[in-house]
Design an enzyme around this catalytic site. Structure first.
Site, PDB file in Angstrom:
ATOM      1  N   GLY A   1     -49.362  35.942  64.479  1.00  0.00           N
ATOM      2  CA  GLY A   1     -47.935  35.686  64.589  1.00  0.00           C
ATOM      3  C   GLY A   1     -47.622  34.401  65.327  1.00  0.00           C
ATOM      4  O   GLY A   1     -46.653  34.314  66.071  1.00  0.00           O
TER       5      GLY A   1
ATOM      6  N   TYR B   1     -39.690  50.833  67.425  1.00  0.00           N
ATOM      7  CA  TYR B   1     -40.265  49.672  68.111  1.00  0.00           C
ATOM      8  C   TYR B   1     -40.900  50.097  69.434  1.00  0.00           C
ATOM      9  O   TYR B   1     -42.047  49.722  69.734  1.00  0.00           O
ATOM     10  CB  TYR B   1     -39.178  48.638  68.368  1.00  0.00           C
ATOM     11  CG  TYR B   1     -39.642  47.459  69.195  1.00  0.00           C
ATOM     12  CD1 TYR B   1     -40.453  46.472  68.642  1.00  0.00           C
ATOM     13  CD2 TYR B   1     -39.274  47.336  70.532  1.00  0.00           C
ATOM     14  CE1 TYR B   1     -40.885  45.392  69.398  1.00  0.00           C
ATOM     15  CE2 TYR B   1     -39.703  46.263  71.299  1.00  0.00           C
ATOM     16  CZ  TYR B   1     -40.505  45.291  70.731  1.00  0.00           C
ATOM     17  OH  TYR B   1     -40.935  44.225  71.477  1.00  0.00           O
TER      18      TYR B   1
END
Length: 264
Positions: free
Chosen positions: A8, A147
């Site tokens: 990422g 999350y």
């Protein structure tokens, strides 16, 4: 010179971490979903394709790795996205934030000589781990709940990985970090009320630059911290990383076993 792999690393914390490590003279591999959209920072850097939402992509990436790897930084993540499942049948948060990094670390571990750093979140403390429903098939979906669960899974992964490394006599360390609240674009999927609230709070609670949020990650990756350490921000802007208090979780070993089974 050490070799660092950062997932990422196309923007936000990952890009900031990559820039700093490259500036220090290290070799840095940026693993991203779309290499064509990434301009690597100056230095000994390389961009490779990796989609953590796709276990086939993870396996292909790991199979193509050769040579040593000093530090793997599991940084890539998604936050508060609408409910969806990946091609492998995983809820998106669990796929990108946990299952993909879990498999990547497992496959690359024979190459790792230094440590595995996994980026969690302060919201892990609100996470509720449902081992019988990791993919949100039996309960009402909550984007922030999903999350938080995935970020708690990051801490449990680090805990159990360190236990296994220690038991095997390995000198490799598993370490976790969290950036605090930084403006990285990760919150772009927030619904409108929450987005407006966060916009109002940012000047008070947020570190203004991803570079500040990256400091705990850099600390965890480069400083002499113990295995299973959890590094967070300290100081007004997060400029003084510090070891966070944390307690071991009884579900770490079971989560590992479930993750191993689901990722085959």
């Amino acid at each position: 010179m050490s070799t660092y792999l950062i997932t990422g690393a196309n923007g936000g914390l990952g890009a900031a971490t990559a820039r700093e490590l490259a500036a220090r003279g290290h070799r840095v591999v940026l693993a991203v979903r779309d290499p064509a959209r990434v301009t690597p920072p100056p230095g000994d850097t390389e961009v490779r394709r990796l989609d953590l939402a796709d276990l086939t992509s993870v396996r292909e990436f790991a199979a193509g790795w050769s040579g040593g790897l000093d530090v793997l930084i599991n940084n890539a993540g998604v936050m508060a996205v609408p409910y969806a499942k990946t091609a492998d049948g995983f809820e998106t948060h669990m796929a990108v934030n946990h299952f993909g990094p879990f498999l990547l670390a497992d496959l690359l571990l024979p190459h790792v000589t230094g440590r595995v750093v996994t980026v969690s979140s302060g919201l892990a403390r609100t996470g509720r781990l449902r081992l019988d429903d990791l993919n949100w098939e039996r309960r009402r979906y909550s984007a922030l709940g999903a999350y938080s669960q995935s970020k708690l899974a990051n801490l449990l992964f680090t805990q159990e990985l360190q236990r296994r490394l220690t038991a095997s006599g390995s000198a490799v360390r598993a370490v976790a970090a969290h950036p605090g609240v930084a403006r990285t674009g990760l919150d772009r999927h927030f619904d409108r009320p929450l987005a407006l609230l966060m916009k109002a709070l940012y000047p008070v609670i947020a570190q203004k630059k991803p570079e500040y949020g990256a400091l705990p990650i850099l600390f965890a990756a480069t400083e002499d911290v113990p295995g299973n350490a959890y590094v967070g921000p300290g100081g007004r802007n997060g400029e003084r990383p510090r070891l966070e208090r944390r307690t071991d979780h009884a579900g770490a070993r079971e989560l590992w076993e479930i993750s191993a089974r689901l990722t085959a």
